[in-house]
Design an enzyme around this catalytic site. Structure first.
Site, short mmCIF file in Angstrom:
data_model
loop_
_atom_site.label_atom_id
_atom_site.label_comp_id
_atom_site.label_asym_id
_atom_site.label_seq_id
_atom_site.Cartn_x
_atom_site.Cartn_y
_atom_site.Cartn_z
N ASP A 37 34.01 15.30 -42.43
CA ASP A 37 32.70 14.77 -42.43
C ASP A 37 33.04 13.33 -42.00
O ASP A 37 33.53 12.63 -42.97
CB ASP A 37 32.11 14.92 -43.72
CG ASP A 37 30.88 14.12 -43.82
OD1 ASP A 37 30.55 13.38 -42.95
OD2 ASP A 37 29.92 14.53 -44.73
N GLN A 56 30.49 8.27 -42.69
CA GLN A 56 30.63 7.05 -43.07
C GLN A 56 32.16 6.51 -42.61
O GLN A 56 32.60 5.34 -43.03
CB GLN A 56 30.64 7.13 -44.72
CG GLN A 56 29.54 7.81 -45.22
CD GLN A 56 28.32 6.73 -45.02
OE1 GLN A 56 28.54 5.69 -44.74
NE2 GLN A 56 27.21 7.12 -45.43
N1 7TS Z 1 27.95 12.95 -45.00
C1 7TS Z 1 28.37 11.79 -45.71
C2 7TS Z 1 29.44 11.26 -46.00
C3 7TS Z 1 26.94 11.03 -45.82
O1 7TS Z 1 27.20 9.48 -46.20
C4 7TS Z 1 25.57 11.33 -45.14
C5 7TS Z 1 24.46 10.54 -45.16
C6 7TS Z 1 25.63 12.79 -44.57
C7 7TS Z 1 26.71 13.49 -44.48
C8 7TS Z 1 24.45 13.17 -44.18
O2 7TS Z 1 24.25 12.54 -43.06
P1 7TS Z 1 22.76 12.87 -42.06
O3 7TS Z 1 22.63 11.81 -41.27
O4 7TS Z 1 22.90 14.53 -41.72
O5 7TS Z 1 21.47 12.81 -43.38
N2 7TS Z 1 24.61 9.56 -46.41
C9 7TS Z 1 23.65 9.02 -46.76
C10 7TS Z 1 23.75 7.89 -47.71
O6 7TS Z 1 24.86 7.29 -48.31
N3 7TS Z 1 22.55 7.39 -48.12
O7 7TS Z 1 21.60 8.15 -47.37
C11 7TS Z 1 22.14 9.10 -46.62
#
Ligand code: 7TS
Length: 407
Positions: free
Chosen positions: A201, A204
């Site tokens: 994943d 970040q």
């Molecule tokens: N994995 C990680 C490590 C994340 O930080 C996030 C979203 C996701 C998966 C999911 O991403 P999405 O774009 O599919 O929603 N993290 C965060 C956060 O830290 N604050 O709001 C969303």
């Protein structure tokens, strides 16, 4: 060294100029989503002004243009993460969508009762729940790599968890709640010694450091456009060709088929096999502008700037009495999570907001981390390339002011 000119970078992001609650905005919620440079905003307007048309369907001029533009993004994404082939890039709605795709499709093909799926103690809910759902469906078992008080994964336990029963490992590159950077290259090598594929994943990581999927030898890598200065509603699943070919499709519908009769349907080739229906065309096309923007500045320059800022902010934060930083790994990226004894994180967030300072408070969709640290949540300041020392100074001053009111 390319030119990293912070004033120029800031000038590229129109939203940073606005005020919030009568104060100049200090935006420190970049882990949730980043602001967009003008080139991305202009690309979105330009898409609807000049080329709006569906992809992969029409013979007409505009449809060709939008199809070509969509495929340009795919090639840019391939180059950005150094994938071998365009068709190893599946364009999805985002990280969550990508992980669910792998859990469902890899799960259908390869997971059986009694098999084990290894994740870590610091995963975002979107890298926990899809695997739990799969385990429930198949009678498989979720195993969790523990972490220590600093927020560092226990590699010895990880090595012990890997066995003939392990069918996939799914770990985050960078923790959204702690900032820890995991040694994923070594973790992938170890999994491969057991013949186990690894999903990383990179939600970040993608906006903070250079990634090379071939060098990492990662099997699946996922991320979101909106966290890398691009539009919302688009993301990526990179998968090695051999895995993507061995997996059944995710959703059925238009574009993912070769031939349909009521008796039988045959599926399209990669990447279209996994891209049923009309995608988010606008976001897909305009993500290219975000990639160009990042490339123009340079990820090494971005990383150097953000690392210096993180060190500066950490020192300032540690100097405040009563503040406890959550996530103190030696290898960290762009995230400052903390609690203050006797104060609820939410109250700090509300007072900072009154000062125009945007942080996130709560469990950050990583509840198991909060449980381990026995806290309800944290205050999290997360950095992007456009943040400055002045932002940190305003944030620290605001925090001190909030704490005098709350303590
Ligand atoms: N994995 C990680 C490590 C994340 O930080 C996030 C979203 C996701 C998966 C999911 O991403 P999405 O774009 O599919 O929603 N993290 C965060 C956060 O830290 N604050 O709001 C969303």
């Amino acid at each position: 060294m390319k030119n990293f000119d912070i004033d120029k970078v800031r000038a590229d992001f129109p939203l940073l100029k606005r005020e919030v609650n009568g104060k100049p905005l200090v935006y420190l919620d970049n882990g949730a989503t980043t602001q967009k440079p003008k080139v991305v905003i202009d690309a979105i307007t330009g898409y609807y002004t000049d080329i709006n048309s569906n992809v992969h369907r029409g013979v007409h001029y505009l449809s060709q243009i939008s199809t070509d533009a969509f495929e340009v993004t795919r090639r840019k994404l391939r180059d950005f993460i150094h994938a071998k082939e365009d068709y190893e890039i599946i364009i999805t709605k985002g990280t969550t969508d990508s992980i669910n795709l792998v859990a469902q499709c890899y799960g259908k093909a390869f997971i059986q009762e009694g098999d084990e799926i290894v994740i870590s103690a610091m995963e975002h809910h979107s890298n926990i729940v899809p695997w739990q759902m799969l385990c429930d469906e198949k009678g498989a078992v979720l195993r969790v790599i523990p972490m220590d008080k600093a927020g560092v994964l226990d590699q010895a336990v990880y090595a012990e968890l890997l066995s003939a029963k392990t069918k996939i490992v799914a770990i985050t590159y960078v923790s959204n709640a702690l900032g820890t950077i995991n040694p994923i290259k070594e973790m992938i090598q170890l999994a491969h010694q057991h013949g186990v594929p690894v999903l990383v994943d990179a939600a970040q990581a993608i906006q903070h450091m250079q990634l090379d999927v071939q060098d990492l030898d990662v099997d699946f890598l996922v991320f979101s456009g909106h966290k890398m200065y691009g539009p919302t509603g688009v993301g990526v699943l990179y998968g090695k060709e051999k895995w993507l070919n061995a997996m059944p499709p995710y959703q059925g519908g238009g574009d993912m088929i070769k031939d349909v009769t009521f008796a039988k349907t045959t599926y399209n080739e990669l990447p279209f096999k996994f891209e049923a229906g009309t995608p988010n065309i606008e976001a897909g096309i305009c993500l290219a502008a975000a990639i160009d923007y990042i490339n123009d500045i340079g990820l090494d320059e971005i990383k150097a700037h953000e690392d210096a800022l993180l060190a500066y902010a950490t020192e300032k934060l540690n100097a405040i009495q009563g503040v406890r930083v959550i996530g103190t790994a030696a290898q960290k990226s762009s995230v400052l999570s903390f609690v203050v004894d006797g104060v609820h994180p939410y109250d700090i967030g509300v007072l900072l907001d009154k000062l125009g300072i945007a942080v996130r408070t709560g469990h950050h969709c990583a509840q198991p981390i909060m449980d381990q640290f026995e806290i309800p949540g944290t205050v999290r300041a997360s950095l992007a390339m456009y943040n400055t020392k002045a932002d940190i100074d305003t944030f620290i001053a605001g925090l001190n002011r909030a704490l005098t009111m709350l303590l």
